[in-house]
Scaffold this active site. Structure first.
Site, PDB file in Angstrom:
ATOM      1  N   LYS A 141       2.645   9.652   8.559  1.00 37.24           N
ATOM      2  CA  LYS A 141       1.991   9.125   9.765  1.00 37.24           C
ATOM      3  C   LYS A 141       2.605   9.624  11.081  1.00 37.24           C
ATOM      4  CE  LYS A 141      -0.719   5.403   7.983  1.00 37.24           C
ATOM      5  NZ  LYS A 141      -0.432   4.965   6.611  1.00 37.24           N
ATOM      6  N   PHE A 163       0.848  -1.183   0.000  1.00 39.79           N
ATOM      7  CA  PHE A 163       0.000   0.000   0.000  1.00 39.79           C
ATOM      8  C   PHE A 163       0.886   1.237   0.000  1.00 39.79           C
ATOM      9  CE2 PHE A 163      -2.292   3.506   1.951  1.00 39.79           C
ATOM     10  CZ  PHE A 163      -3.438   3.522   1.161  1.00 39.79           C
ATOM     11  N   ASP A 215       9.310   2.630   1.638  1.00 42.27           N
ATOM     12  CA  ASP A 215       8.134   3.336   2.142  1.00 42.27           C
ATOM     13  C   ASP A 215       8.015   2.999   3.631  1.00 42.27           C
ATOM     14  OD1 ASP A 215       5.630   4.110   2.980  1.00 42.27           O
ATOM     15  OD2 ASP A 215       4.603   3.525   1.136  1.00 42.27           O
TER      16      ASP A 215
HETATM   17  C1  LIG Z   1      -0.694   5.324   5.215  1.00 37.47           C
HETATM   18  C2  LIG Z   1       0.306   4.911   4.217  1.00 37.47           C
HETATM   19  C3  LIG Z   1       0.501   5.624   3.019  1.00 37.47           C
HETATM   20  C4  LIG Z   1      -0.367   6.802   2.625  1.00 37.47           C
HETATM   21  O1  LIG Z   1      -0.245   7.872   3.485  1.00 37.47           O
HETATM   22  P1  LIG Z   1      -1.309   9.099   3.392  1.00 37.47           P
HETATM   23  O2  LIG Z   1      -0.795  10.074   4.393  1.00 37.47           O
HETATM   24  O3  LIG Z   1      -2.649   8.536   3.709  1.00 37.47           O
HETATM   25  O4  LIG Z   1      -1.244   9.609   1.994  1.00 37.47           O
HETATM   26  C5  LIG Z   1       1.492   5.199   2.163  1.00 37.47           C
HETATM   27  N1  LIG Z   1       2.258   4.128   2.459  1.00 37.47           N
HETATM   28  C6  LIG Z   1       2.116   3.438   3.594  1.00 37.47           C
HETATM   29  C7  LIG Z   1       3.020   2.287   3.878  1.00 37.47           C
HETATM   30  C8  LIG Z   1       1.126   3.788   4.506  1.00 37.47           C
HETATM   31  O5  LIG Z   1       0.956   3.066   5.616  1.00 37.47           O
END
Ligand SMILES: *Cc1c(COP(=O)(O)O)cnc(C)c1O
Length: 383
Positions: free
Chosen positions: A238, A124, A209
């Site tokens: 986050k 994701f 990520d």
């Molecule tokens: C939450 C998340 C995102 C997206 O972040 P947003 O601030 O909602 O755009 C991308 N990658 C990972 C691994 C995430 O947990």
């Protein structure tokens, strides 16, 4: 717009690891605003810097020097592989930055044909058009086609599969050290070093990520620090601001040089308010004792989940690192999330049959016991 299947609960106040709703009911929070509120709620030091900065200067623009931003960048670089940072407002934007940078870097290296970024199935990476193309889950893509070009998914935790997926167009590999939304999925221990080696052999950038795994979530400041590899780019969001919206794209100097004035920008990105908040979060979270405590509480948490796994037939497996934990069920997870909420425990489900636990990093062991006792009742009823 009707984009969320919201629970009928409205929180009005928070303190530490607890939330209160409009009726005065108290909840133990094991979700932390989806791995965001790492210091819990109303943390005195964080509250102090946010209110002080609000009284002083909230925002100017990136047309001028922002000392708070430079100081935050400096602190992030001192604690990681990175030498340069770009600030955004969200995770998706941080990942967009990473992909733009990787494409530009490939061009600058003379590889005009390279633009593709490989990701993995079940990953994701966010909800922008490019990031749903990057994400390895059909459900986020459906109905939004045609998606931007330049993303393909290889099987998760499969070096052979990743090697096969590389083409002459590939410029980078982007992976989460632990798949968060995909179901708290861990690759084998030699996977990340293997991906690093593969990227080096093929001349590809490694983008991690760490939007969910970063900022102390797993018990190290960054999850990649459990191995001895160095990525080229890391994205954060986050937990970075403890609740204020901020994202970051960290890179080595060599790679970051591909961005020059005018190539990338953000109106809000890295303003005074969010950078002061993030500076404070980073200062607190990166303390050795703090991270040690996250690891200890995480071990205790996992042990307690393992006991539930032994006790209840509806549980099929549990796993976790630091305070990022998951529980696979043999039954749908959403009804359990609702039952827990009614009993005063905030959790959530990722995937249909997986519960995820990402509490504030300031969670104590008595608060683990407190939640386990509620979860135990919920599982007993489900059984
Ligand atoms: C939450 C998340 C995102 C997206 O972040 P947003 O601030 O909602 O755009 C991308 N990658 C990972 C691994 C995430 O947990």
């Amino acid at each position: 717009m009707n984009t969320y299947a919201r629970f009928p609960v409205a929180f009005v106040r928070g303190e530490g690891c607890y939330l209160w709703d409009a009726q005065g009911n108290k909840y133990l929070d094991w979700l932390a605003g989806i791995a965001v509120c790492s210091l819990g709620y109303s943390h005195p030091a964080l509250t102090q810097v946010i209110s002080q900065q609000a009284k002083t200067l909230v925002h100017t623009s990136n047309l001028f020097v922002i000392h708070s931003q430079a100081e935050l960048a400096q602190a992030l670089c001192e604690q990681s592989f990175a030498e340069k940072v770009f600030f955004s407002n969200s995770g998706a934007e941080a990942n967009e930055t990473a992909v733009k940078l990787a494409r530009k870097f490939a061009k600058d290296q003379g590889h005009r044909e390279r633009f593709e970024v490989l990701t993995v199935q079940k990953s994701f990476h966010g909800r922008s058009l490019a990031m749903i193309a990057a994400t390895g889950q059909e459900k986020v893509k459906k109905g939004f086609e045609p998606l931007p070009e330049g993303f393909r998914q290889a099987p998760f935790n499969d070096l052979g599969g990743l090697t096969e997926a590389i083409s002459e167009k590939t410029c980078a590999v982007m992976i989460e050290p632990i798949l968060g939304e995909g179901g708290v999925l861990f690759p084998s221990e030699d996977y990340l070093p293997g991906v690093r080696r593969l990227c080096d052999e093929k001349g590809l950038l490694l983008i991690l990520d760490e939007i969910q795994t970063g900022m102390g979530r797993t018990g190290k400041l960054f999850a990649y620090q459990f191995s001895d590899i160095k990525p080229d780019i890391v994205t954060l969001a986050k937990g970075l601001g403890g609740g204020v919206p901020i994202g970051a794209c960290l890179a080595t100097d060599v790679v970051a040089q591909s961005f020059t004035p005018g190539t990338h920008a953000s109106t809000f990105g890295g303003n005074f308010l969010v950078c002061e908040a993030a500076k404070k979060c980073l200062e607190i979270v990166s303390q050795k004792n703090f991270l040690e405590q996250v690891r200890k509480t995480g071990e205790y948490f996992l042990k307690s989940l393992s006991a539930l796994n032994k006790k209840f037939n509806v549980v099929s497996s549990v796993r976790g690192k630091g305070l990022m934990l998951g529980m696979d069920l043999k039954i749908p997870a959403r009804p359990l999330v609702e039952a827990a909420l009614q009993k005063g425990l905030v959790i959530n489900a990722v995937q249909e049959k997986t519960l995820r636990f990402v509490p504030p990093l300031v969670l104590s062991t008595p608060q683990v016991d407190e939640g386990i006792s509620i979860l135990s009742k919920v599982l007993a009823e489900a059984e």
